[in-house]
Design a protein around this motif. Sequence first.
Motif, PDB file in Angstrom:
ATOM      1  N   LEU A   4      34.773 119.456 -41.797  1.00 60.58           N
ATOM      2  CA  LEU A   4      35.311 120.818 -41.790  1.00 60.58           C
ATOM      3  C   LEU A   4      36.800 120.744 -41.502  1.00 60.58           C
ATOM      4  O   LEU A   4      37.230 120.054 -40.577  1.00 60.58           O
ATOM      5  CB  LEU A   4      34.625 121.680 -40.721  1.00 60.58           C
ATOM      6  CG  LEU A   4      34.954 123.184 -40.775  1.00 60.58           C
ATOM      7  CD1 LEU A   4      34.353 123.828 -42.012  1.00 60.58           C
ATOM      8  CD2 LEU A   4      34.461 123.897 -39.528  1.00 60.58           C
ATOM      9  N   LYS A   5      37.571 121.449 -42.309  1.00 59.35           N
ATOM     10  CA  LYS A   5      39.013 121.554 -42.085  1.00 59.35           C
ATOM     11  C   LYS A   5      39.323 122.985 -41.637  1.00 59.35           C
ATOM     12  O   LYS A   5      38.827 123.936 -42.243  1.00 59.35           O
ATOM     13  CB  LYS A   5      39.786 121.226 -43.367  1.00 59.35           C
ATOM     14  CG  LYS A   5      39.536 119.822 -43.897  1.00 59.35           C
ATOM     15  CD  LYS A   5      40.427 119.483 -45.078  1.00 59.35           C
ATOM     16  CE  LYS A   5      40.038 120.242 -46.344  1.00 59.35           C
ATOM     17  NZ  LYS A   5      38.843 119.688 -46.990  1.00 59.35           N
ATOM     18  N   ILE A   6      40.110 123.116 -40.582  1.00 57.90           N
ATOM     19  CA  ILE A   6      40.468 124.443 -40.067  1.00 57.90           C
ATOM     20  C   ILE A   6      41.989 124.558 -40.049  1.00 57.90           C
ATOM     21  O   ILE A   6      42.655 123.783 -39.363  1.00 57.90           O
ATOM     22  CB  ILE A   6      39.933 124.675 -38.637  1.00 57.90           C
ATOM     23  CG1 ILE A   6      38.443 124.346 -38.531  1.00 57.90           C
ATOM     24  CG2 ILE A   6      40.188 126.119 -38.205  1.00 57.90           C
ATOM     25  CD1 ILE A   6      37.906 124.377 -37.101  1.00 57.90           C
ATOM     26  N   MET A   7      42.509 125.520 -40.801  1.00 57.62           N
ATOM     27  CA  MET A   7      43.950 125.775 -40.726  1.00 57.62           C
ATOM     28  C   MET A   7      44.210 126.860 -39.696  1.00 57.62           C
ATOM     29  O   MET A   7      43.598 127.922 -39.723  1.00 57.62           O
ATOM     30  CB  MET A   7      44.525 126.213 -42.071  1.00 57.62           C
ATOM     31  CG  MET A   7      46.031 126.505 -41.979  1.00 57.62           C
ATOM     32  SD  MET A   7      46.768 127.179 -43.485  1.00 57.62           S
ATOM     33  CE  MET A   7      46.869 125.708 -44.492  1.00 57.62           C
ATOM     34  N   ALA A   8      45.162 126.574 -38.791  1.00 61.26           N
ATOM     35  CA  ALA A   8      45.679 127.591 -37.875  1.00 61.26           C
ATOM     36  C   ALA A   8      47.052 127.972 -38.412  1.00 61.26           C
ATOM     37  O   ALA A   8      47.977 127.160 -38.358  1.00 61.26           O
ATOM     38  CB  ALA A   8      45.791 127.030 -36.464  1.00 61.26           C
ATOM     39  N   PRO A   9      47.200 129.178 -38.975  1.00 61.95           N
ATOM     40  CA  PRO A   9      48.466 129.538 -39.627  1.00 61.95           C
ATOM     41  C   PRO A   9      49.540 129.969 -38.628  1.00 61.95           C
ATOM     42  O   PRO A   9      50.167 131.015 -38.764  1.00 61.95           O
ATOM     43  CB  PRO A   9      48.054 130.674 -40.558  1.00 61.95           C
ATOM     44  CG  PRO A   9      46.923 131.337 -39.840  1.00 61.95           C
ATOM     45  CD  PRO A   9      46.199 130.243 -39.095  1.00 61.95           C
ATOM     46  N   GLY A  45      53.881 135.630 -39.570  1.00 65.71           N
ATOM     47  CA  GLY A  45      52.634 136.280 -39.185  1.00 65.71           C
ATOM     48  C   GLY A  45      51.388 135.703 -39.832  1.00 65.71           C
ATOM     49  O   GLY A  45      50.392 136.390 -40.027  1.00 65.71           O
ATOM     50  N   GLY A  46      51.453 134.407 -40.156  1.00 63.51           N
ATOM     51  CA  GLY A  46      50.304 133.739 -40.762  1.00 63.51           C
ATOM     52  C   GLY A  46      50.308 133.723 -42.274  1.00 63.51           C
ATOM     53  O   GLY A  46      49.474 133.054 -42.895  1.00 63.51           O
ATOM     54  N   THR A  47      51.245 134.426 -42.902  1.00 65.46           N
ATOM     55  CA  THR A  47      51.198 134.563 -44.366  1.00 65.46           C
ATOM     56  C   THR A  47      51.640 133.293 -45.094  1.00 65.46           C
ATOM     57  O   THR A  47      51.215 133.042 -46.220  1.00 65.46           O
ATOM     58  CB  THR A  47      52.044 135.757 -44.847  1.00 65.46           C
ATOM     59  OG1 THR A  47      53.393 135.597 -44.416  1.00 65.46           O
ATOM     60  CG2 THR A  47      51.497 137.060 -44.281  1.00 65.46           C
ATOM     61  N   ILE A  48      52.481 132.472 -44.460  1.00 70.90           N
ATOM     62  CA  ILE A  48      52.881 131.208 -45.088  1.00 70.90           C
ATOM     63  C   ILE A  48      51.684 130.261 -45.153  1.00 70.90           C
ATOM     64  O   ILE A  48      51.390 129.658 -46.190  1.00 70.90           O
ATOM     65  CB  ILE A  48      54.064 130.568 -44.329  1.00 70.90           C
ATOM     66  CG1 ILE A  48      55.328 131.420 -44.522  1.00 70.90           C
ATOM     67  CG2 ILE A  48      54.309 129.141 -44.802  1.00 70.90           C
ATOM     68  CD1 ILE A  48      56.521 130.970 -43.710  1.00 70.90           C
ATOM     69  N   GLY A  49      50.974 130.144 -44.035  1.00 70.79           N
ATOM     70  CA  GLY A  49      49.774 129.313 -44.021  1.00 70.79           C
ATOM     71  C   GLY A  49      48.711 129.842 -44.968  1.00 70.79           C
ATOM     72  O   GLY A  49      48.050 129.069 -45.673  1.00 70.79           O
ATOM     73  N   LEU A  50      48.560 131.160 -44.995  1.00 74.43           N
ATOM     74  CA  LEU A  50      47.558 131.767 -45.878  1.00 74.43           C
ATOM     75  C   LEU A  50      47.848 131.420 -47.340  1.00 74.43           C
ATOM     76  O   LEU A  50      46.934 131.071 -48.099  1.00 74.43           O
ATOM     77  CB  LEU A  50      47.545 133.286 -45.688  1.00 74.43           C
ATOM     78  CG  LEU A  50      46.552 134.071 -46.547  1.00 74.43           C
ATOM     79  CD1 LEU A  50      45.116 133.738 -46.161  1.00 74.43           C
ATOM     80  CD2 LEU A  50      46.795 135.581 -46.407  1.00 74.43           C
ATOM     81  N   ALA A  63      36.917 123.804 -46.385  1.00 76.05           N
ATOM     82  CA  ALA A  63      38.193 124.350 -45.947  1.00 76.05           C
ATOM     83  C   ALA A  63      38.014 125.733 -45.328  1.00 76.05           C
ATOM     84  O   ALA A  63      37.367 126.604 -45.914  1.00 76.05           O
ATOM     85  CB  ALA A  63      39.170 124.429 -47.120  1.00 76.05           C
ATOM     86  N   THR A  64      38.595 125.943 -44.148  1.00 81.34           N
ATOM     87  CA  THR A  64      38.553 127.253 -43.489  1.00 81.34           C
ATOM     88  C   THR A  64      39.931 127.564 -42.910  1.00 81.34           C
ATOM     89  O   THR A  64      40.767 126.677 -42.747  1.00 81.34           O
ATOM     90  CB  THR A  64      37.511 127.308 -42.347  1.00 81.34           C
ATOM     91  OG1 THR A  64      37.882 126.367 -41.318  1.00 81.34           O
ATOM     92  CG2 THR A  64      36.111 126.995 -42.856  1.00 81.34           C
ATOM     93  N   ILE A  65      40.135 128.825 -42.595  1.00 88.15           N
ATOM     94  CA  ILE A  65      41.381 129.273 -41.970  1.00 88.15           C
ATOM     95  C   ILE A  65      41.048 130.329 -40.923  1.00 88.15           C
ATOM     96  O   ILE A  65      40.143 131.142 -41.131  1.00 88.15           O
ATOM     97  CB  ILE A  65      42.365 129.841 -43.028  1.00 88.15           C
ATOM     98  CG1 ILE A  65      43.718 130.226 -42.385  1.00 88.15           C
ATOM     99  CG2 ILE A  65      41.765 131.030 -43.772  1.00 88.15           C
ATOM    100  CD1 ILE A  65      44.811 130.567 -43.401  1.00 88.15           C
ATOM    101  N   VAL A  66      41.726 130.279 -39.794  1.00 86.33           N
ATOM    102  CA  VAL A  66      41.569 131.339 -38.808  1.00 86.33           C
ATOM    103  C   VAL A  66      42.698 132.349 -39.010  1.00 86.33           C
ATOM    104  O   VAL A  66      43.750 132.028 -39.573  1.00 86.33           O
ATOM    105  CB  VAL A  66      41.551 130.810 -37.355  1.00 86.33           C
ATOM    106  CG1 VAL A  66      40.372 129.887 -37.116  1.00 86.33           C
ATOM    107  CG2 VAL A  66      42.851 130.116 -37.007  1.00 86.33           C
ATOM    108  N   GLY A  67      42.474 133.544 -38.560  1.00 80.74           N
ATOM    109  CA  GLY A  67      43.467 134.607 -38.715  1.00 80.74           C
ATOM    110  C   GLY A  67      43.027 135.794 -37.897  1.00 80.74           C
ATOM    111  O   GLY A  67      42.183 135.676 -37.004  1.00 80.74           O
ATOM    112  N   GLY A  68      43.576 136.954 -38.228  1.00 76.27           N
ATOM    113  CA  GLY A  68      43.177 138.133 -37.478  1.00 76.27           C
ATOM    114  C   GLY A  68      43.985 139.346 -37.845  1.00 76.27           C
ATOM    115  O   GLY A  68      44.634 139.399 -38.894  1.00 76.27           O
TER     116      GLY A  68
END
Length: 295
Positions: A4-9, A45-50, A63-68
């Motif tokens: 599992l890959k988790i991106m923290a943006p 605000g996370g949009t570059i990582g997104l 692949a996963t990404i956290v956000g909010g």
Amino acid sequence: MDELKIMAPAAPGGGWDQTARSIQSVLQAEGLASNIQVENVAGAGGTIGLQQFVNRSAGDPTATIVGGYVMVGAIIANAAPVTLADVTPIARLTGEYVVVIAPADSEIDNAEELAEAMRADPGSVTWGGGSAGGVDHIAAGLFAQAADVDPRALNYIPFSGGGEALAAILGGQVTVGISGYSEFASQIEAGEVKVIAITAPERQDYVDAPTFAEQGFDLDVQNWRMIAAAPDISDEERQTLTDTIRTMSESEAWATELETRGWVNTYLDGEEFQTYLNQEIEATTAILSDLGISQ
């Protein structure tokens, strides 16, 4: 799951990074996944990582990404080229409700008195909170609307963090402060400030304070955090991920992690989360426009 890959943006140490590493820790502890990698991609605000996530992870079930909620506002305010419609939402994990506080000796004691002061002269009521267009600003704007005050008349002063906002409140530089409960918890408990209201739908065990709703103002705002999967994965792959994250959320290890970090479990997945997310995007788009932050 094996991998599992988790991106923290966001940069290491912040809320999204802590969320990603908490997921990593609990999934490993519970034997739900073995090889888990966390990657940080900070900015806007996370949009570059997104954007990076969407561009390179399509069809990848690992692949996963956290956000909010902050990301919802940042996408709108920055007119980001990718949105949360480009990922596969899995679950809302945690949330923190917003509190409005005033100095202990303030003449304002409740939400109606705050509303009355704003109706009389909106500019005379200064709000100290986080970044412009963030969850604090949005909650203040929604309160203005509920109080029949034009949100554009809101005298909102953004600070870089809860600590700076708190200093302004204690120093009498602003009328009220607004932030997540954890930012003000020690001062609330010490009686240095009083809580005007909390943006939860019902009273919370961790703070003896009234909600906006019980005072006649329809306000339900939480700074929630989520995990999403890559675009273009199959329904079966999405379900596997959802089952894994749900099992994690029900574990003792996750409960301990939340308690340690002072987070509230507001878990929601499946179609309910998708519906909630759509509603949040629609409402946030409207209030940011009303605040003059987006078109």
